[in-house]
Enzyme design. Structure first.
Site, PDB file in Angstrom:
ATOM      1  N   GLU A  62      -9.938  -5.666  -9.344  1.00 27.73           N
ATOM      2  CA  GLU A  62     -10.860  -6.232  -8.244  1.00 27.73           C
ATOM      3  C   GLU A  62     -10.279  -7.736  -7.971  1.00 27.73           C
ATOM      4  O   GLU A  62      -9.973  -8.531  -8.761  1.00 27.73           O
ATOM      5  CB  GLU A  62     -12.307  -6.415  -8.677  1.00 27.73           C
ATOM      6  CG  GLU A  62     -13.113  -7.194  -7.577  1.00 27.73           C
ATOM      7  CD  GLU A  62     -14.456  -7.491  -8.058  1.00 27.73           C
ATOM      8  OE1 GLU A  62     -14.493  -7.862  -9.472  1.00 27.73           O
ATOM      9  OE2 GLU A  62     -15.518  -7.666  -7.282  1.00 27.73           O
ATOM     10  N   LYS A  69     -16.845  -2.343  -1.541  1.00 23.59           N
ATOM     11  CA  LYS A  69     -17.927  -2.747  -2.954  1.00 23.59           C
ATOM     12  C   LYS A  69     -19.329  -2.375  -2.058  1.00 23.59           C
ATOM     13  O   LYS A  69     -19.477  -3.165  -0.927  1.00 23.59           O
ATOM     14  CB  LYS A  69     -17.706  -4.099  -3.337  1.00 23.59           C
ATOM     15  CG  LYS A  69     -18.521  -4.360  -4.457  1.00 23.59           C
ATOM     16  CD  LYS A  69     -18.035  -5.450  -5.066  1.00 23.59           C
ATOM     17  CE  LYS A  69     -18.878  -5.769  -6.363  1.00 23.59           C
ATOM     18  NZ  LYS A  69     -18.367  -7.177  -7.263  1.00 23.59           N
ATOM     19  N   CYS A 106     -16.473  -3.026  -9.614  1.00 30.34           N
ATOM     20  CA  CYS A 106     -17.217  -4.014 -10.478  1.00 30.34           C
ATOM     21  C   CYS A 106     -18.822  -3.631 -10.654  1.00 30.34           C
ATOM     22  O   CYS A 106     -19.203  -2.729 -11.334  1.00 30.34           O
ATOM     23  CB  CYS A 106     -16.851  -5.386 -10.106  1.00 30.34           C
ATOM     24  SG  CYS A 106     -17.131  -6.428 -11.449  1.00 30.34           S
TER      25      CYS A 106
HETATM   26  N1  ING Z   1     -19.268  -8.968 -11.563  1.00 30.43           N
HETATM   27  C1  ING Z   1     -20.301  -8.897 -12.521  1.00 30.43           C
HETATM   28  C2  ING Z   1     -20.148  -7.281 -12.839  1.00 30.43           C
HETATM   29  O1  ING Z   1     -19.593  -7.043 -13.797  1.00 30.43           O
HETATM   30  C3  ING Z   1     -22.231  -9.405 -13.436  1.00 30.43           C
HETATM   31  C4  ING Z   1     -21.508  -9.341 -12.176  1.00 30.43           C
HETATM   32  C5  ING Z   1     -21.965  -9.857 -14.812  1.00 30.43           C
HETATM   33  C6  ING Z   1     -23.522  -8.549 -13.490  1.00 30.43           C
HETATM   34  C7  ING Z   1     -22.502  -9.647 -15.865  1.00 30.43           C
HETATM   35  C8  ING Z   1     -24.056  -8.132 -14.770  1.00 30.43           C
HETATM   36  C9  ING Z   1     -23.732  -8.907 -16.238  1.00 30.43           C
HETATM   37  O2  ING Z   1     -21.075  -6.669 -12.381  1.00 30.43           O
HETATM   38  C10 ING Z   1     -18.920  -8.503 -10.177  1.00 30.43           C
HETATM   39  N2  ING Z   1     -17.721  -9.179  -9.643  1.00 30.43           N
HETATM   40  O3  ING Z   1     -19.638  -7.714  -9.804  1.00 30.43           O
END
Ligand code: ING
Length: 308
Positions: free
Chosen positions: A47, A127, A172
């Site tokens: 990403e 996304k 992600c």
């Molecule tokens: N990052 C994180 C993801 O892996 C996150 C946000 C981190 C959510 C830790 C929950 C716990 O979903 C992105 N960029 O989406």
């Protein structure tokens, strides 16, 4: 003749905010050559692979924000990657921040593309599940301002016939939602490509920090097995602009087993030959066509909180 795709999951180490796109593309091309030499058909980048993950800090000036986005793909900095892919005969997926005009309006998306071994774009995902917050949180050690910087993806979940199979993409936070895998599974996805930038700590929920890696693997292993698909998940890892991010770049079989995983927090190729007929086997086992009961799933299509 088994239908296989030999995949390189190209985990990225940190990208400094001052590192140019040209320098990053050079790194990506080096990895592409290594992957091709190892017999890979496809290399999966992460990403927002071209830059630091700028959602981790506040940017108030719109012109400064737009510096982090690509106005065209390929553009001058990324064209060499497409050309090298065509020269080597290897496909790739690439995550980047996309500045687009949709219906006459400027839109900003967290995007990934799938490119065939001829260097032509096969498909695009924007996304859908944007985590984090829109406002600056001064007490947090870092931000996650995806809700401020990106629009919700407007392309839905899609699959494409490529590399001898049916492939889909997520990005992600999409991977944490079972609906992402189920929609792709119902569209026939045999392999789902996912890039991520995931901090190893959650400022609002520090008690969950110890489980960040577990939850990262859990959601993908379940998604893969419950939808009979391979999952290739590629991280931006290590300490990037002060934010410590998980690695755990993983290739997960339709069985739900993690068959290959990174062991570092830097640039690392995780390679596996994926037998797409494993997906066929698990589809037969699941029998989505006959065993699902969508007549009982209505609530899933409603907005939470609107239940009467
Ligand atoms: N990052 C994180 C993801 O892996 C996150 C946000 C981190 C959510 C830790 C929950 C716990 O979903 C992105 N960029 O989406």
């Amino acid at each position: 003749m088994p239908r296989t795709i030999t995949v390189a999951a190209a985990q990225s180490g940190p990208v400094n905010r001052r590192t140019s796109r040209a320098e990053v593309v050079e790194r990506l091309i080096t990895e592409m050559r290594q992957a091709r030499s190892a017999g890979c058909d496809l290399i999966v980048y992460t990403e927002c692979a071209l830059t630091a993950f700028f959602a981790h800090w506040s940017i108030d000036d719109e012109r400064e924000l737009d510096r982090w986005f690509e106005r065209e793909m390929p553009g001058p900095d990324t064209q060499p990657l497409f050309e090298e892919a065509a020269r080597l005969g290897i496909g790739f997926s690439l995550g980047y921040a996309e500045l687009a005009t949709v219906g006459g309006r400027t839109r900003r998306f967290n995007t990934s593309i799938l490119v065939g071994p001829d260097g032509r774009i096969v498909g695009k995902h924007r996304k859908i599940h944007l985590p984090g917050h829109a406002e600056h949180r001064p007490h947090n050690p870092f931000q996650n301002l995806e809700k401020r910087y990106f629009d919700v993806g407007d392309l839905g979940f899609q699959t494409w016939d490529a590399f001898g199979g049916t492939l889909g993409m997520s990005i992600c936070n999409d991977r944490r939602w079972p609906e992402s895998y189920r929609v792709l599974g119902l569209l026939g996805a045999e392999m789902i490509l996912i890039g991520y930038n995931t901090p190893d700590n959650i400022p609002e929920y520090p008690e969950l920090d110890r489980l960040v890696g577990f939850h990262h693997e859990l959601c993908m292993q379940a998604g893969a097995n419950q939808n009979a698909a391979w999952v290739v998940a590629v991280g931006k890892a290590g300490v990037e602009e002060g934010v410590s991010q998980i690695g755990l770049t993983s290739i997960i079989a339709p069985s739900g087993e993690i068959v290959a995983q990174s062991t570092t927090l830097g640039d690392e190729l995780v390679i596996h030959t994926c037998d797409l007929d494993e997906s066929t086997r698990y589809r037969g086992f699941l029998n989505l066509e006959q065993n699902r009961r969508p007549e009982f799933y209505g609530l899933i299509t409603q907005q939470v909180g609107q239940r009467d």
